[in-house]
Design an enzyme around this catalytic site. Structure first.
Site, PDB file in Angstrom:
ATOM      1  N   ASP A 118       6.318   2.120   6.193  1.00 42.66           N
ATOM      2  CA  ASP A 118       5.049   1.389   6.118  1.00 42.66           C
ATOM      3  C   ASP A 118       4.135   2.174   5.194  1.00 42.66           C
ATOM      4  OD1 ASP A 118       2.673   0.083   6.517  1.00 42.66           O
ATOM      5  OD2 ASP A 118       2.404   0.754   8.577  1.00 42.66           O
ATOM      6  N   GLU A 162      -5.200   1.338   2.768  1.00 43.76           N
ATOM      7  CA  GLU A 162      -4.871   0.280   3.734  1.00 43.76           C
ATOM      8  C   GLU A 162      -4.896   0.774   5.170  1.00 43.76           C
ATOM      9  OE1 GLU A 162      -2.602  -2.512   6.244  1.00 43.76           O
ATOM     10  OE2 GLU A 162      -2.253  -0.367   5.918  1.00 43.76           O
ATOM     11  N   GLU A 163      -4.380   1.969   5.390  1.00 43.79           N
ATOM     12  CA  GLU A 163      -4.213   2.439   6.778  1.00 43.79           C
ATOM     13  C   GLU A 163      -5.549   2.618   7.505  1.00 43.79           C
ATOM     14  OE1 GLU A 163      -1.675   2.276   8.512  1.00 43.79           O
ATOM     15  OE2 GLU A 163       0.095   2.523   7.269  1.00 43.79           O
ATOM     16  N   HIS A 205       4.886   3.196  12.668  1.00 42.08           N
ATOM     17  CA  HIS A 205       3.901   4.266  12.896  1.00 42.08           C
ATOM     18  C   HIS A 205       4.460   5.368  13.801  1.00 42.08           C
ATOM     19  CE1 HIS A 205      -0.058   2.275  11.365  1.00 42.08           C
ATOM     20  NE2 HIS A 205       0.938   2.161  10.530  1.00 42.08           N
ATOM     21  N   HIS A 251       0.815  -1.218   0.000  1.00 45.52           N
ATOM     22  CA  HIS A 251       0.000   0.000   0.000  1.00 45.52           C
ATOM     23  C   HIS A 251       0.846   1.265   0.000  1.00 45.52           C
ATOM     24  CE1 HIS A 251       0.312   1.005   4.385  1.00 45.52           C
ATOM     25  NE2 HIS A 251       0.468  -0.298   4.543  1.00 45.52           N
ATOM     26  N   ASP A 285       4.157  -6.214   3.286  1.00 42.56           N
ATOM     27  CA  ASP A 285       3.978  -5.096   4.219  1.00 42.56           C
ATOM     28  C   ASP A 285       5.010  -5.241   5.341  1.00 42.56           C
ATOM     29  OD1 ASP A 285       2.963  -2.828   5.459  1.00 42.56           O
ATOM     30  OD2 ASP A 285       0.875  -3.453   5.234  1.00 42.56           O
TER      31      ASP A 285
HETATM   32 ZN   LIG Z   1       1.288  -1.180   6.298  1.00 43.75          ZN
END
Ligand SMILES: [Zn+2]
Length: 350
Positions: free
Chosen positions: A191, A225-226, A326, A74, A246
């Site tokens: 990510d 995706e998030e 994150h 993603h 991922d």
């Molecule tokens: Zn991810």
């Protein structure tokens, strides 16, 4: 031992840095989708198209016609939207994706107005100055109420900020602060841009070596995706297997690290497909790919989004170890190369 095509590591890192520097919070990921599309155009056998949701679908005919497969990564990232223009001219934010406020405290941001203008600023605590607020700066809870955006513009009222063109609903991106040093790649949003770069590097390696995948193969570069539903739509109905690429969660108690690719056998959504995961382990062994097997305790993927949407297919998950996910993330080129080689081994599986 089978020999995998050569990977152009410089291409991987250059593409990754450019992609990281292309803002793409979920909902405003189009510039990053377009940049990826532009890059993949160079690899001629790939047929490129967009889903109605705005994701990129790149399809490659196989050596064989049977057993269509897909891989996904993603390109959307964490970000925010303007929730409120405050009476002091600053902005209250509504978060996009799952992250803690403290991970973006002090970060530079760009606000994208609905008229296409951008305004710079930074995320701060409402009581940021320790010379003014003393111990409160340390004690205040980092939450929706206590965090705000200070704009780099002469605005001290709601009216002045609105005159800049800023409104509720405008997207906000966080500065990635990309730095490649000693093999490490440090940036926000590895990510999952790291894995989009691995897929692009795998496609280039196949193209450069004049090979094609064994089975018909689709690459879905997903864009939601998030927030949990990225690959719920967009994959052709006849796809029999999905390899989700991922990031792997690195931290205390985790098997994953920044120098290996990981196979995730279970996350918050439960176990992945055992048969496909077992084959992936076999491919890693056969090709001497440095890998770990791991469980991610607070993690969901586009594979589960697809499964939850009703897909009848095998789904597995691999990816490079990313530290401080994150937050201000970091990985290493070794993990990126390992992931790319694993993807190639899967594409060329007998
Ligand atoms: Zn991810």
């Amino acid at each position: 031992m089978s020999v995998l095509p050569e990977i152009d590591t410089q291409f991987l890192l250059d593409f990754l840095a450019k992609l990281l520097n292309t803002p793409s919070p979920t909902g405003l990921a189009e510039p990053a989708v377009a940049f990826t599309e532009q890059t993949l155009k160079a690899f001629k056998p790939l047929k490129l198209g967009r889903t109605r949701k705005g994701a990129l679908l790149a399809s490659w005919a196989g050596e064989r016609d049977d057993g269509p497969r897909a891989l996904t990564a993603h390109v959307d990232t964490l970000g925010a939207m303007v929730k409120e223009v405050k009476s002091n001219g600053r902005l209250k934010l509504s978060r996009i994706g799952g992250f803690a406020w403290n991970t973006i405290e002090g970060e530079g941001v760009t606000v994208f107005t609905s008229k296409g203008r951008t305004v710079r600023g930074s995320v701060l605590l409402t009581k940021a100055s320790s010379h003014v607020f003393g111990a409160e700066v340390n004690e205040m809870k980092r939450d929706d109420e206590n965090m705000e955006v200070r704009l780099d513009a002469r605005t001290f009222s709601q009216k002045e900020t609105v005159e800049l063109g800023i409104q509720v609903g405008d997207f906000v991106s966080f500065d990635p602060r990309v730095e490649v040093t000693g093999g490490f790649v440090r940036s926000r949003h590895l990510d999952d841009k790291a894995c989009v770069a691995c897929l692009a590097a795998a496609a280039k390696a196949l193209y450069d070596s004049k090979k094609k995948p064994t089975h018909p193969t689709h690459f879905l570069i997903s864009n939601y995706e998030e927030v949990g539903h990225g690959a719920a739509a967009g994959l052709p109905a006849d796809v029999e297997e999905l390899l989700v690429v991922d990031m792997a969660a690195v931290g205390e108690g985790q098997a994953s690290d920044e120098f290996h690719a990981s196979l995730c056998v279970k996350d918050s959504g439960g176990p992945y497909h055992h048969g496909l995961s077992t084959r992936l382990r076999g491919l890693a062994e056969k090709n001497a790919i440095p890998y770990k097997v791991d469980i991610y305790p607070h993690y969901g993927s586009d594979g589960e989004a697809w499964w939850s949407a009703g897909a009848d297919a095998a789904v597995a998950l691999i990816g490079p170890g990313v530290d401080a996910s994150h937050s201000y993330e970091r990985t290493h080129t070794e993990a990126l190369v390992a992931t790319t080689r694993w993807v190639l081994a899967y594409l060329l599986e007998d």
